[in-house]
Design a protein around this motif. Sequence first.
Motif, PDB file in Angstrom:
ATOM      1  N   GLY A 251       0.807  -1.219   0.000  1.00 21.39           N
ATOM      2  CA  GLY A 251       0.000   0.000   0.000  1.00 21.39           C
ATOM      3  C   GLY A 251       0.832   1.258   0.000  1.00 21.39           C
ATOM      4  N   ASN A 252       0.380   2.236   0.781  1.00 23.88           N
ATOM      5  CA  ASN A 252       0.998   3.556   0.822  1.00 23.88           C
ATOM      6  C   ASN A 252       0.991   4.042   2.259  1.00 23.88           C
ATOM      7  N   GLY A 253       2.139   3.994   2.909  1.00 23.87           N
ATOM      8  CA  GLY A 253       2.190   4.400   4.304  1.00 23.87           C
ATOM      9  C   GLY A 253       3.588   4.298   4.867  1.00 23.87           C
ATOM     10  N   THR A 254       3.690   4.406   6.202  1.00 22.52           N
ATOM     11  CA  THR A 254       4.979   4.486   6.878  1.00 22.52           C
ATOM     12  C   THR A 254       5.065   3.445   7.982  1.00 22.52           C
ATOM     13  N   VAL A 255       6.211   2.767   8.035  1.00 20.50           N
ATOM     14  CA  VAL A 255       6.529   1.876   9.148  1.00 20.50           C
ATOM     15  C   VAL A 255       7.588   2.578   9.981  1.00 20.50           C
ATOM     16  N   PHE A 256       7.277   2.771  11.264  1.00 20.86           N
ATOM     17  CA  PHE A 256       8.061   3.661  12.129  1.00 20.86           C
ATOM     18  C   PHE A 256       8.764   2.858  13.219  1.00 20.86           C
ATOM     19  N   TYR A 257      10.091   3.033  13.308  1.00 21.29           N
ATOM     20  CA  TYR A 257      10.883   2.334  14.321  1.00 21.29           C
ATOM     21  C   TYR A 257      11.547   3.340  15.256  1.00 21.29           C
ATOM     22  N   SER A 258      11.802   2.863  16.494  1.00 16.94           N
ATOM     23  CA  SER A 258      12.528   3.673  17.471  1.00 16.94           C
ATOM     24  C   SER A 258      13.729   2.938  18.063  1.00 16.94           C
ATOM     25  N   GLY A 259      13.825   1.646  17.849  1.00 17.81           N
ATOM     26  CA  GLY A 259      14.884   0.851  18.447  1.00 17.81           C
ATOM     27  C   GLY A 259      16.176   0.870  17.654  1.00 17.81           C
ATOM     28  N   ILE A 260      17.158   0.140  18.165  1.00 11.24           N
ATOM     29  CA  ILE A 260      18.460   0.103  17.487  1.00 11.24           C
ATOM     30  C   ILE A 260      18.449  -0.922  16.353  1.00 11.24           C
ATOM     31  N   THR A 261      17.467  -1.816  16.360  1.00  8.96           N
ATOM     32  CA  THR A 261      17.350  -2.820  15.298  1.00  8.96           C
ATOM     33  C   THR A 261      15.932  -2.845  14.768  1.00  8.96           C
ATOM     34  N   ALA A 262      15.782  -2.839  13.457  1.00  7.38           N
ATOM     35  CA  ALA A 262      14.489  -2.997  12.797  1.00  7.38           C
ATOM     36  C   ALA A 262      14.545  -4.293  12.012  1.00  7.38           C
ATOM     37  N   ASP A 263      13.878  -5.315  12.535  1.00  6.07           N
ATOM     38  CA  ASP A 263      13.991  -6.647  11.947  1.00  6.07           C
ATOM     39  C   ASP A 263      12.894  -6.860  10.904  1.00  6.07           C
ATOM     40  N   LEU A 264      13.274  -6.738   9.661  1.00  6.28           N
ATOM     41  CA  LEU A 264      12.383  -7.001   8.533  1.00  6.28           C
ATOM     42  C   LEU A 264      12.873  -8.217   7.748  1.00  6.28           C
ATOM     43  N   SER A 265      13.588  -9.096   8.427  1.00  3.75           N
ATOM     44  CA  SER A 265      14.205 -10.230   7.750  1.00  3.75           C
ATOM     45  C   SER A 265      13.193 -11.268   7.292  1.00  3.75           C
ATOM     46  N   LYS A 266      11.954 -11.207   7.821  1.00  2.00           N
ATOM     47  CA  LYS A 266      10.915 -12.146   7.400  1.00  2.00           C
ATOM     48  C   LYS A 266       9.731 -11.431   6.745  1.00  2.00           C
ATOM     49  N   THR A 267       9.916 -10.152   6.453  1.00  2.00           N
ATOM     50  CA  THR A 267       8.820  -9.340   5.919  1.00  2.00           C
ATOM     51  C   THR A 267       9.281  -8.592   4.685  1.00  2.00           C
ATOM     52  N   SER A 268       8.429  -8.584   3.656  1.00  2.00           N
ATOM     53  CA  SER A 268       8.709  -7.815   2.446  1.00  2.00           C
ATOM     54  C   SER A 268       7.830  -6.574   2.424  1.00  2.00           C
ATOM     55  N   ALA A 269       8.440  -5.431   2.179  1.00  2.00           N
ATOM     56  CA  ALA A 269       7.696  -4.179   2.045  1.00  2.00           C
ATOM     57  C   ALA A 269       7.625  -3.802   0.570  1.00  2.00           C
ATOM     58  N   GLY A 270       6.460  -3.393   0.126  1.00  2.00           N
ATOM     59  CA  GLY A 270       6.263  -3.086  -1.280  1.00  2.00           C
ATOM     60  C   GLY A 270       6.540  -1.641  -1.625  1.00  2.00           C
ATOM     61  N   LEU A 271       6.485  -1.352  -2.915  1.00  2.00           N
ATOM     62  CA  LEU A 271       6.645   0.008  -3.405  1.00  2.00           C
ATOM     63  C   LEU A 271       5.532   0.877  -2.823  1.00  2.00           C
ATOM     64  N   GLY A 272       5.882   2.041  -2.305  1.00  2.00           N
ATOM     65  CA  GLY A 272       4.905   2.930  -1.678  1.00  2.00           C
ATOM     66  C   GLY A 272       5.001   2.956  -0.168  1.00  2.00           C
ATOM     67  N   ILE A 273       5.790   2.039   0.400  1.00  2.00           N
ATOM     68  CA  ILE A 273       6.002   1.996   1.847  1.00  2.00           C
ATOM     69  C   ILE A 273       7.295   2.728   2.190  1.00  2.00           C
ATOM     70  N   GLN A 274       7.255   3.544   3.218  1.00  2.00           N
ATOM     71  CA  GLN A 274       8.435   4.256   3.712  1.00  2.00           C
ATOM     72  C   GLN A 274       8.783   3.706   5.085  1.00  2.00           C
ATOM     73  N   ILE A 275      10.048   3.362   5.270  1.00  2.00           N
ATOM     74  CA  ILE A 275      10.502   2.769   6.535  1.00  2.00           C
ATOM     75  C   ILE A 275      11.469   3.755   7.181  1.00  2.00           C
ATOM     76  N   VAL A 276      11.099   4.243   8.377  1.00  2.00           N
ATOM     77  CA  VAL A 276      11.852   5.325   9.011  1.00  2.00           C
ATOM     78  C   VAL A 276      12.174   4.984  10.457  1.00  2.00           C
ATOM     79  N   THR A 277      13.053   5.782  11.051  1.00  2.00           N
ATOM     80  CA  THR A 277      13.408   5.649  12.456  1.00  2.00           C
ATOM     81  C   THR A 277      13.596   7.034  13.068  1.00  2.00           C
ATOM     82  N   ASP A 278      13.364   7.130  14.386  1.00  2.00           N
ATOM     83  CA  ASP A 278      13.668   8.383  15.082  1.00  2.00           C
ATOM     84  C   ASP A 278      14.773   8.189  16.114  1.00  2.00           C
ATOM     85  N   ASN A 279      15.480   7.063  16.027  1.00  2.00           N
ATOM     86  CA  ASN A 279      16.541   6.781  16.973  1.00  2.00           C
ATOM     87  C   ASN A 279      17.763   7.631  16.640  1.00  2.00           C
ATOM     88  N   THR A 280      18.144   8.499  17.553  1.00  2.00           N
ATOM     89  CA  THR A 280      19.240   9.437  17.287  1.00  2.00           C
ATOM     90  C   THR A 280      20.604   8.758  17.285  1.00  2.00           C
TER      91      THR A 280
END
Length: 396
Positions: A251-280
């Motif tokens: 679809g069209n949206g955002t996946v938001f992380y805050s941790g030191i690791t974002a585990d997407l090793s078993k998940t596929s994200a399609g075109l239109g998805i934005q994957i972001v983090t706010d961890n400084t």
Amino acid sequence: SLFGAGTFDLTKLAQFDGFELVKMNGDGYILTLRDGQDLDVDASGATGSGTINLGSEKSTVSLAPGGGKVNFSSGDAIVTGIGKGYPAGASYEFKFSTGTANVHLENVGYNGSSFTFSSGAVTLDIKNLGYGYFSLGAGDATVTLHGELYGTTVVQLSTGAYHFDASDSFSSPVYFYADSNQDFKAGNVLIGNEGNYNSKFDPYHSQLNLSGSKDVFDLSDVTIQQVPILSLSQATVIGDKGLEGFSSITGNGTVFYSGITADLSKTSAGLGIQIVTDNTSGTTFLVKDIQTALDVTGGPGNDTIKAQSVTLSAAQKEFIFEQGSVETIIDSSGTYTTPSFFRLTTGADLFNGGSIVVGNSLTLNSADHLVGTGHDILSLFGAGTFDLTKLAQFDG
């Protein structure tokens, strides 16, 4: 015992006492029960379907083989209905209310049936369902589906407590929809029917659809099983916990992380998805495919993409570095760090050559002075208007 079509309104009688049962024998009837009186309804021998308006006291209702409409009230009700065949079956329209309802249905046909929940507690058990539509409410809802699903089952989630289990069903998927983070309370359960998936019956999979930009969806306290697809429509969802069961994000949206690791090793994200983090401090994104890597834009820290099972092309690595804030990429061919970029800001930017200028429709503006001195590149990302004639200066 009432016959034929028409309106049978027991509230209009001068007196109606001492009866325990009303039998309906016709088709196209509208039966309205009185408040303050326990009364059962037997429409199992009716020649067709009708409408039954329940009252404020206890009722046990047997519906006609052709289906029917039931408008519940504040009274407790037990309702059963067995359709005359499947997949043609019976068609039902249930509108629950503040009372407690216990419903068992079989052979609910492909003409479509709807179940609208309210603030009362409802237990609903259905065997064989065609094109069912469920609109949950503020009350407790326990729904169990068995047997064949003929056509997609649609479930609109709401703010109440729910346990929706379709694991004993097969043939077609269940689509869950939510438009507010308030639709997900601790302890709620959604179970699809992916365990019985067979592409020979239906090529589509059960999915959860999140829509709306007002909320950030948090699925961490909800149990979601056998629902392999998460679909976003201008929605943001927290990725740190709660997405483990999804194999695909579309679809069209955002996946938001805050941790030191974002585990997407078993998940596929399609075109239109934005994957972001706010961890400084930075986040390491573990990805299994190229498209998911291309969806990662990073955040304020020193971010890394680990895609060690794939090989990104030079153009793909350049795209990732330019579009967002990823500092390191590790793929099967090695480790790569971000080259030197001049990133435009929303303010007045002065560029005097020697780098790649990166920006979007918000950062490229009329206050910018961009002057190249050699082989310089302006790399622009995203949607919007890019009018180079409006820049304060654009040369070289």
